[in-house]
Design a protein around this motif. Structure first.
Motif, PDB file in Angstrom:
ATOM      1  N   ASN A   1       0.853  -1.189   0.000  1.00 23.58           N
ATOM      2  CA  ASN A   1       0.000   0.000   0.000  1.00 23.58           C
ATOM      3  C   ASN A   1       0.890   1.240   0.000  1.00 23.58           C
ATOM      4  O   ASN A   1       1.348   1.688   1.054  1.00 23.58           O
ATOM      5  N   THR A   2       1.114   1.800  -1.166  1.00 25.03           N
ATOM      6  CA  THR A   2       2.028   2.937  -1.273  1.00 25.03           C
ATOM      7  C   THR A   2       1.409   4.239  -0.771  1.00 25.03           C
ATOM      8  O   THR A   2       2.071   5.283  -0.800  1.00 25.03           O
TER       9      THR A   2
ATOM     10  N   TRP B   1     -13.741 -12.892   4.461  1.00 28.04           N
ATOM     11  CA  TRP B   1     -13.203 -12.541   3.136  1.00 28.04           C
ATOM     12  C   TRP B   1     -13.788 -11.235   2.620  1.00 28.04           C
ATOM     13  O   TRP B   1     -13.074 -10.397   2.051  1.00 28.04           O
ATOM     14  N   ASN B   2     -15.070 -11.006   2.801  1.00 27.48           N
ATOM     15  CA  ASN B   2     -15.681  -9.765   2.326  1.00 27.48           C
ATOM     16  C   ASN B   2     -15.113  -8.553   3.070  1.00 27.48           C
ATOM     17  O   ASN B   2     -14.858  -7.504   2.475  1.00 27.48           O
ATOM     18  N   ALA B   3     -14.910  -8.699   4.380  1.00 21.92           N
ATOM     19  CA  ALA B   3     -14.314  -7.615   5.152  1.00 21.92           C
ATOM     20  C   ALA B   3     -12.874  -7.372   4.721  1.00 21.92           C
ATOM     21  O   ALA B   3     -12.412  -6.221   4.675  1.00 21.92           O
ATOM     22  N   TYR B   4     -12.164  -8.445   4.411  1.00 22.22           N
ATOM     23  CA  TYR B   4     -10.777  -8.341   3.950  1.00 22.22           C
ATOM     24  C   TYR B   4     -10.709  -7.537   2.660  1.00 22.22           C
ATOM     25  O   TYR B   4      -9.871  -6.625   2.513  1.00 22.22           O
ATOM     26  N   LYS B   5     -11.590  -7.851   1.717  1.00 22.53           N
ATOM     27  CA  LYS B   5     -11.594  -7.135   0.435  1.00 22.53           C
ATOM     28  C   LYS B   5     -11.928  -5.660   0.629  1.00 22.53           C
ATOM     29  O   LYS B   5     -11.308  -4.783   0.013  1.00 22.53           O
ATOM     30  N   ALA B   6     -12.905  -5.386   1.469  1.00 26.26           N
ATOM     31  CA  ALA B   6     -13.280  -3.996   1.720  1.00 26.26           C
ATOM     32  C   ALA B   6     -12.124  -3.221   2.336  1.00 26.26           C
ATOM     33  O   ALA B   6     -11.892  -2.045   2.001  1.00 26.26           O
ATOM     34  N   ALA B   7     -11.375  -3.865   3.220  1.00 31.14           N
ATOM     35  CA  ALA B   7     -10.275  -3.191   3.912  1.00 31.14           C
ATOM     36  C   ALA B   7      -9.113  -2.886   2.980  1.00 31.14           C
ATOM     37  O   ALA B   7      -8.546  -1.789   3.023  1.00 31.14           O
ATOM     38  N   TYR B   8      -8.732  -3.841   2.124  1.00 35.51           N
ATOM     39  CA  TYR B   8      -7.590  -3.544   1.262  1.00 35.51           C
ATOM     40  C   TYR B   8      -7.950  -2.517   0.192  1.00 35.51           C
ATOM     41  O   TYR B   8      -7.108  -1.703  -0.190  1.00 35.51           O
ATOM     42  N   ARG B   9      -9.193  -2.522  -0.249  1.00 31.40           N
ATOM     43  CA  ARG B   9      -9.598  -1.512  -1.227  1.00 31.40           C
ATOM     44  C   ARG B   9      -9.643  -0.121  -0.600  1.00 31.40           C
ATOM     45  O   ARG B   9      -9.465   0.890  -1.292  1.00 31.40           O
TER      46      ARG B   9
ATOM     47  N   ASP C   1      -8.258  -0.767 -11.688  1.00 28.30           N
ATOM     48  CA  ASP C   1      -7.664  -2.017 -11.229  1.00 28.30           C
ATOM     49  C   ASP C   1      -8.460  -2.575 -10.055  1.00 28.30           C
ATOM     50  O   ASP C   1      -8.988  -1.832  -9.226  1.00 28.30           O
ATOM     51  N   PHE C   2      -8.536  -3.890  -9.978  1.00 27.06           N
ATOM     52  CA  PHE C   2      -9.420  -4.524  -8.995  1.00 27.06           C
ATOM     53  C   PHE C   2      -8.921  -4.377  -7.565  1.00 27.06           C
ATOM     54  O   PHE C   2      -9.689  -4.511  -6.615  1.00 27.06           O
ATOM     55  N   LEU C   3      -7.627  -4.090  -7.375  1.00 24.99           N
ATOM     56  CA  LEU C   3      -7.087  -3.917  -6.030  1.00 24.99           C
ATOM     57  C   LEU C   3      -7.234  -2.492  -5.520  1.00 24.99           C
ATOM     58  O   LEU C   3      -6.998  -2.226  -4.338  1.00 24.99           O
ATOM     59  N   ASN C   4      -7.615  -1.576  -6.402  1.00 23.90           N
ATOM     60  CA  ASN C   4      -7.674  -0.147  -6.066  1.00 23.90           C
ATOM     61  C   ASN C   4      -6.324   0.318  -5.512  1.00 23.90           C
ATOM     62  O   ASN C   4      -6.237   0.965  -4.459  1.00 23.90           O
ATOM     63  N   LEU C   5      -5.263  -0.002  -6.236  1.00 29.02           N
ATOM     64  CA  LEU C   5      -3.917   0.338  -5.797  1.00 29.02           C
ATOM     65  C   LEU C   5      -3.717   1.849  -5.704  1.00 29.02           C
ATOM     66  O   LEU C   5      -4.204   2.603  -6.545  1.00 29.02           O
ATOM     67  N   ALA C   6      -2.969   2.259  -4.690  1.00 25.90           N
ATOM     68  CA  ALA C   6      -2.540   3.654  -4.623  1.00 25.90           C
ATOM     69  C   ALA C   6      -1.440   3.909  -5.642  1.00 25.90           C
ATOM     70  O   ALA C   6      -1.275   5.033  -6.137  1.00 25.90           O
TER      71      ALA C   6
END
Length: 534
Positions: free
Chosen positions: A291-292, A410-418, A448-453
């Motif tokens: 996470n940049t 898993w759903n909470a994990y995805k929400a958090a990384y995005r 992008d699916f990860l919503n990268l910074a």
């Protein structure tokens, strides 16, 4: 126990400019009763995921297992080879030399499982709906380059693209382009609940949360798939150990997702003569994401130091018992354009001196505190020991102080990384289609699916558009090699390993050699019941 080793053709992405259909399928196998398939995947309705079986909401292997068996796409990948073939379409082709307009003609007599007729308007509705809903956990990014969809008649659909894209036929073969009933699904809202109205080879007959899902042959299905059974029961397990016990006792017939490395090793020894293990090359990859936007992780020296300390050989040997192989690029081996860019930049053994040099050059005090986050369930039971070993590797030279954070939901994990709430987190990728574009664009392209910074304009604005203009995918290799070098230099992600595919089944089950496709989803229709080889 019988063990099969499959040698699949090289997974080289090749997009065809003209695809012709050759009739319909449907098959006649009845399988002699339900074939019971075990899985550790879970499907739970929640505030974050109110529609688990809507193609607009799912972009993971468990969801796609459901979608690929119940919904239909215009094209699909065949048993062998990597060239998409017609499915709901009778024929598809690019209509211009630039690769910006793609036309498909539907095969006649298509209907949904509820009896509603399928027309080109349903295809347009489905694609427009996927893009409009744009669910953060869904695959809409695969269709982001569609400008508009036209339906000149009930059997014809024309896709106008914002730029050349030779990979577009592959995208039409993914659940991003699943055809849903415009009379049953809302154009702008997700289809809540566990109901499915599709036109694929199976209907979802029943679903019991935490227990099982029953799929029966769709009598209205018209396509190219031949079914080897008439009924599949997907049974849910909370652990791979419980799933294996059920296979050994005969309570289930097949298990695949997710077996632990220890189970694979045990089954390989042949202790159970009533079970056969099928192994095949795989294109699943596992990697760390940085996470940049985080002040610590934003420093390139931190990311490069971590890249210099990770021991992939130890991960694959000590945790995964050689069921995986070390990976030194996001593009795995067997995919055209693969290079060992991280090997070239950081070597294949931990280099404490190099890591210390990166941190010292950035004037960082050590040990640098970081948190590694991972999902405890979604990728199997080996993930926790994998991250424990990663922690040991990073701390061994005193350069980092690591806190581990395991997340069960898993759903909470995805929400958090995005939402950029993790510093460094673990992810896996199962390809949408076997082309190097699918290991670069979903991570570094628009939406992008990860919503990268992290954003790299060279990759996003130059390399991805350039490679999509090339119909002969081998001519795109230099651009993909450049992208991999850029990723290794900046380290927004860190590839760890590439997996193999395994499926275990009772000895009277046939078709296991075809049941897992290039994306590692289970093709239920390949499974049949034959004569036991006990």
């Amino acid at each position: 126990m019988n063990r099969k080793l499959l040698v699949l053709p090289a997974l080289i992405g090749l997009a065809s400019l003209s695809l012709a259909g050759c009739g319909s399928g449907g098959g006649s196998g009845d399988g002699g009763g339900a074939i019971v398939v075990g899985t550790t995947d879970t499907f739970q309705m929640s505030k974050d995921n109110p529609a688990p079986f809507d193609p607009a909401t799912g972009y993971d292997i468990g969801s796609w297992n459901i979608f690929n068996n119940t919904y239909q796409t215009l094209l699909r990948l065949p048993r062998s080879g990597t060239q998409p073939q017609p499915e709901a379409a009778q024929e598809c082709h690019f209509t211009d030399s630039q690769g910006e307009q793609y036309r498909c003609t539907l095969r006649s007599g298509l209907t949904f499982s509820n009896g509603d007729r399928i027309t080109s308007q349903d295809v347009k509705f489905s694609v427009d709906r996927m893009i409009k809903i744009n669910d953060p956990n869904g695959p809409s990014s695969l269709l982001s380059n569609i400008d508009k969809v036209e339906t000149p008649d009930d059997a014809t659909v024309v896709f106008h693209l914002s730029g050349p894209d030779s990979t577009f036929p592959f995208k039409l073969a993914t659940p991003a382009a699943d055809i849903v009933d415009s009379g049953a699904y809302d154009a702008t809202k997700v289809h809540e609940g566990y109901g499915v109205v599709g036109s694929g080879p199976y209907e979802l007959k029943s679903f019991t949360s935490g227990k099982s899902a029953v799929f029966v042959r769709n009598p209205r299905y018209k396509g190219t798939i031949n079914l080897s059974n008439s009924r599949i029961e997907l049974r849910f397990f909370t652990s791979s150990k419980a799933m294996q016990s059920a296979l050994t006792s005969g309570a289930i017939d097949v298990m695949s997702r997710t077996m632990s490395p220890a189970q694979v090793a045990q089954l390989s020894l042949g202790a159970d003569q009533g079970v056969k293990l099928t192994e095949a090359p795989g294109t699943e990859i596992r990697y760390l994401v940085f996470n940049t936007a985080d002040p610590t992780i934003a420093k390139p020296a931190v990311r490069k130091a971590i890249a210099s300390l990770v021991d992939r050989q130890a991960l694959t040997k000590d945790v995964y018992q050689r069921t995986t192989t070390p990976l030194y690029s996001l593009v795995p081996q067997s995919i055209t354009g693969h290079t060992n860019s991280f090997y070239d930049a950081y070597g294949d053994q931990p280099d404490l001196a190099k890591a210390r040099g990166y941190l010292a050059g950035a004037h960082l005090d050590t040990p640098v505190p970081i948190t590694l986050s991972y999902t405890t369930q979604h990728y199997g039971e080996a993930t926790a020991p994998e991250f424990t070993l990663l922690k040991d590797q990073l701390e061994s030279g005193g350069l980092f102080r690591v806190t581990l954070q395991g997340v069960a939901d898993w759903n909470a994990y995805k929400a958090a990384y995005r939402a950029h709430r993790y510093q460094v987190f673990g992810m896996g990728w199962f390809p949408d289609f076997p082309d190097p574009d699918n290991y670069i664009a979903p991570f570094f392209g628009k939406d992008d699916f990860l919503n990268l910074a992290y954003v790299n304009r060279e990759i996003r604005d130059q390399i991805i558009p350039s490679t999509r203009q090339k119909t002969q995918r081998s001519s795109a290799v230099p651009d993909f090699e450049t992208a991999q070098k850029v990723i290794a230099a900046d380290v927004p992600v860190l590839p760890l390993w590439q997996g193999k595919q395994y499926i275990a089944a009772r000895s009277d089950i046939t078709g296991t050699e075809w049941a897992l496709n290039a994306s590692s989803t289970t093709q239920f229709w390949e499974l049949g019941r034959g004569v036991s080889t006990d």
